[in-house]
Design a protein around this motif. Structure first.
Motif, PDB file in Angstrom:
ATOM      1  N   GLU B 560      -0.670   5.628  -5.669  1.00 35.46           N
ATOM      2  CA  GLU B 560      -0.542   4.278  -6.243  1.00 35.46           C
ATOM      3  C   GLU B 560      -1.249   3.216  -5.414  1.00 35.46           C
ATOM      4  N   LYS B 563      -4.909   3.391  -6.101  1.00 34.94           N
ATOM      5  CA  LYS B 563      -5.179   2.735  -7.374  1.00 34.94           C
ATOM      6  C   LYS B 563      -5.208   1.215  -7.175  1.00 34.94           C
ATOM      7  N   TYR B 564      -4.260   0.754  -6.382  1.00 31.94           N
ATOM      8  CA  TYR B 564      -4.135  -0.674  -6.123  1.00 31.94           C
ATOM      9  C   TYR B 564      -5.414  -1.237  -5.500  1.00 31.94           C
TER      10      TYR B 564
END
Ligand SMILES: Nc1nc2c(ncn2[C@@H]2O[C@H](COP(=O)(O)OP(=O)(O)O)[C@@H](O)[C@H]2O)c(=O)[nH]1
Ligand SMILES: [Mg+2]
Lengths: 80, 731
Positions: B560, B563-564
């Protein structure tokens, strides 16, 4: 008069009469030429009075007082 | 014995033997020039130097044996020298003797002759002998000893031609060497016993394939451990009958003369030497200027009151010299490595490979090679003190103190170099223990010198002092210096009473005549040691750099977060469109954040947090732990890692110096500061030092031990400070 090397005074001369050390210490003492019959002269002592520096067979060496204990030296009797 | 025939031999094997300080290395360098190679004898730390030279089409392989006074089995050096002569059977052994001190130097010669080695005697330092008015009749000496004698001045190369010629001639004589030597008489008590033993040995061919029979008998009388053990293995029966002879002789001598065989044998060796060196062979002049000069210097430099002052002044000068002159080169090394790093960064695409090469290999190896200038200067200074003869006087003056702690006068230098006066370095310190012969005292010294305040710990202290004791810099430094000495010596004492138990080794040390060393000789000494450091330490260090890098880099970011960052990057590019400059700037910012996030998620940082379960007893939080882990690479890394860790967890993103941050941090106060200072001083040596410890002791176990032991000591002291202060209510 025969005394242990430890008791010799600065600049006192003498002749080694006996080396009582055995084992490694005895061997080292002999390797460096401290054998009976050898003339020596005490050159001085380290600032803390130990070890002692001596002159023997045209060179200088140093050993601890508790090592010098094993070496008996004949010195001139100076009445003291 | 063997015979060598030059015609069918492509290479002659020549060994150099001699007392310490006889000029052996000088002659070796003179003979071999740059064509030499240093390694260790397998499994032990005694250096093995070999070189090649050529003369009249014959190639000579020359081995520099360790310097020894004798050839008994008591010390590893002597065993190495003896085994080499026996096992490798060199075509000739060049025995170098100091002509100004012939009586003692011939003691080794006699033992080489006893061993049946093909010996050529080199009388070195003839220049000094001449100055001192010593006259030696070379021909007569050669006749009496039954071996060739070559006068030389190794320092200038004078006599080298003659030596090489003699070697070639000597080796080409097919007749058996050394038979012409008159066997030495050991007196009426020993000779008959030796004869009988020799007979038994010869009749049974007892180890006669290796050693001369009479020599074996002699070693049994001297109770030589190595030979007796070998004898027991070869033939138990004969061995015990020989031991019986030895026992009987010993009893007899104890009763009649109150002495023992070993002593009588040594007496007769010296007796033989005296007979050889009669007035017609050597003549001393009444006045001996060099030795008188030495006496005069000694009167001052070992004086009760002036001596210690001069010593401190000289050691301080060594210090100043080393750290002043190595400062610039160290900077150049740093610049060089950051230049290379930047170059690689610009060539390789960003990613794990780039990171491995730049942050792992280049930074790691750079950190280690960064020590090189310090080592060069330090070793140059030590070589100078050693070659002039002053180092022996330092040992002489300080032995009494060091002995109290189970160490030896020769340990002094290692402590001072490692940071006895704050600012040294443990790497050359550990390497400087080579002047210590006994392994236990040496290991105790090696294990405790890293407690000293090396130069890399100083910037760490500086930050902490600036944060918590800004007005007391000098005072805190003095306390830390004294504390380092106190703890190091106490730990040495404890080690010598426990793991490294054993009686003190004899001190007995030669105080050599003062000599002015040559620049070339000093450079060779310096270079040898430096090169060994680079080579050996280099391999281990590379591996550990990569490991540390991996710990600080992996496992990377969770999905995550990846992705950020991706989204953020695309956002920047899409919103700023054409403004290339701004895009670049913002992307760099993101990249920085990403690196910090990777670090936060890394194994190192996780380990730091896990460790805080233990380290909270001494008041450290996880960020400190990570920094201390990084400090294993090099102590100055503690500061940069702490900087990273603290700025990372500062949500405001303010750019303030680390010391200010720490002074404001609620987890830090002056008690934690002291606990931290002491911990940094004592904990695991950096891996360059650990690599050196492994190399110098020849055993991995001492390297690993030093990591664990020192860290445990550090933890105990830091905890004591922290919990103690809490207990008395300071916190
Ligand atoms: N005057 C003089 N000095 C020498 C001679 N050979 C060696 N030296 C010096 O003696 C010291 C010890 O020499 P070195 O080769 O290191 O001795 P090693 O311990 O036997 O290897 C050095 O300072 C040399 O420069 C020589 O022939 N004459
Ligand atoms: Mg040498």
């Amino acid at each position: 008069m025969i005394i242990p090397m430890r008791l010799m005074k600065e600049h006192q001369k003498g002749i080694i009469r006996r080396v009582r050390a055995t084992g490694e210490l005895g061997r080292r003492i002999r390797d460096l030429g401290l054998t009976p019959g050898t003339p020596i002269e005490v050159q001085g002592r380290a600032p803390l009075r130990d070890p002692v520096a001596i002159k023997v067979r045209h060179f200088r060496l140093t050993l601890r007082n508790n090592e010098a204990d094993y070496i008996d030296v004949e010195v001139e009797d100076n009445g003291s | 014995m063997k015979s060598a025939n030059i015609e069918n031999k492509t290479e002659l094997l020549i060994a150099l033997a001699g007392n310490p300080n006889c000029g052996k290395s000088t002659l070796f360098n003179e003979l071999t020039g740059a064509r030499q190679h240093v390694s260790n004898y397998p499994g032990i730390t005694v250096e093995k130097k070999e070189g090649i030279t050529e003369y009249n089409g014959v190639s000579l392989k020359i081995i520099d044996l360790p310097g020894t006074y004798s050839l008994t089995a008591y010390s590893i050096e002597e065993l190495v020298a003896r085994n080499f002569i026996v096992e490798e059977k060199p075509d000739c052994v060049i025995n170098i003797a100091d002509a100004t001190n012939l009586e003692r130097h011939l003691y080794l010669t006699v033992q080489l002759l006893e061993l049946g080695a093909p010996v050529i005697l080199v009388l070195n330092m003839m220049d000094l002998a001449q100055k001192q008015g010593i006259k030696i009749n070379i021909n007569k000496l050669s006749k009496r000893l039954g071996i060739p004698v070559v006068p030389m001045v190794a320092r200038t190369g004078q006599g080298k031609e003659k030596l090489l010629k003699t070697i070639i001639k000597f080796c080409s004589e097919t007749s058996k060497h050394n038979t012409s030597m008159i066997p030495i008489s050991y007196g009426p008590d020993i000779d008959p016993v030796l004869d009988k033993m020799e007979q038994i040995i010869k009749q049974n061919n007892f180890m006669t394939d290796l050693y001369p029979a009479r020599w074996i008998a002699l070693k049994y009388l001297e109770e030589d451990q190595q030979i007796i053990e070998k004898g027991d293995k070869t033939n138990k029966e004969i061995s015990s009958s020989l031991k019986q002879f030895s026992k009987e002789l010993e009893n007899h001598l104890t009763i009649t003369l109150d002495t023992y065989p070993e002593a009588i044998i040594a007496d007769h060796r010296y007796g033989f030497i005296s007979a050889v060196l009669k007035k017609d062979v050597i003549h001393y002049s009444a006045k001996d200027n060099a030795k008188e000069l030495t006496d005069a210097i000694d009167k001052v430099v070992t004086n009760r009151f002036v001596g210690p002052i001069i010593m401190v002044a000289i050691l301080y000068t060594v210090y100043e010299f080393t750290f002043k002159y190595s400062e610039k080169p160290v900077e150049w090394f740093e610049l060089f490595f950051s230049f290379i790093g930047a170059k690689v960064e610009s060539i390789l695409p960003a990613g794990p490979l780039q990171s491995l090469i730049v942050n792992g290999i280049i930074d790691g190896v750079g950190a280690v090679l960064g020590f090189v200038p310090i080592i060069v200067f330090m070793f140059f200074a030590i070589a100078f003190l050693e070659d002039t003869g002053y180092l022996a006087r330092v040992a002489y003056m300080l032995d009494r103190i060091f002995r109290t702690f189970g160490l030896h006068g020769n340990s002094v230098m290692a402590f001072i170099i490692s940071g006895g006066i704050a600012g040294g370095c443990a790497v050359p310190g550990v390497m400087a223990t080579r002047t210590l012969r006994s392994s236990k005292e040496r290991i105790a010294t090696i294990l405790t010198v890293p407690f000293m305040n090396c130069g890399a710990k100083l910037p760490v202290y500086a930050v902490i002092i600036a944060a918590f004791f800004p007005a007391h810099h000098a005072k805190v430094m003095l306390i830390l210096t004294l504390l380092a000495w106190l703890i190091a010596l106490t730990m040495a004492w404890i080690l010598r009473l426990t793991l490294l138990q054993g009686p003190p080794t004899p001190f007995l040390l030669e105080l050599p005549t003062y000599r002015l060393p040559t620049f070339k000789g000093l450079m060779i000494h310096t270079w040898e040691r430096t090169w060994q450091y680079i080579k050996k330490a280099g391999t281990i260090i590379l591996a550990i750099s990569v490991l540390l890098w991996a710990m600080m880099t992996f496992p990377g970011l969770p999905r995550e977060q990846q992705k950020y960052f991706k989204e953020k990057e695309t956002l920047i590019v899409s919103t700023l469109g054409k403004n290339q400059e701004e895009i670049k700037k913002q992307l760099e910012q993101i990249n920085k954040e990403k690196k910090l996030a990777i670090f936060y998620n890394s194994y190192a940082s996780r380990l730091g947090r896990a460790m805080s379960r233990v380290t909270r007893y001494c008041g450290f939080e996880w960020k400190t732990n990570v920094a201390l882990l990084g400090g294993f690479a090099a102590k100055e890394v503690i500061i940069s890692t702490m900087g990273t860790a603290y700025s990372l967890s500062d949500k405001t993103g303010a750019n303030i110096p680390l010391s200010e941050r720490l002074s404001k941090d609620p987890n830090w106060n002056y008690v934690t500061a002291w606990a931290f200072l002491v911990f940094v001083m004592l904990y695991s040596p950096c891996f360059a030092t650990v690599a050196c410890i492994i190399k110098e002791t020849g055993q991995y176990k001492w390297g690993i031990f030093s990591i664990i032991f020192n860290t445990a000591v550090a933890f105990c002291f830091a905890t004591l400070i922290y919990q103690g202060s809490k207990f008395v209510g300071l916190l």
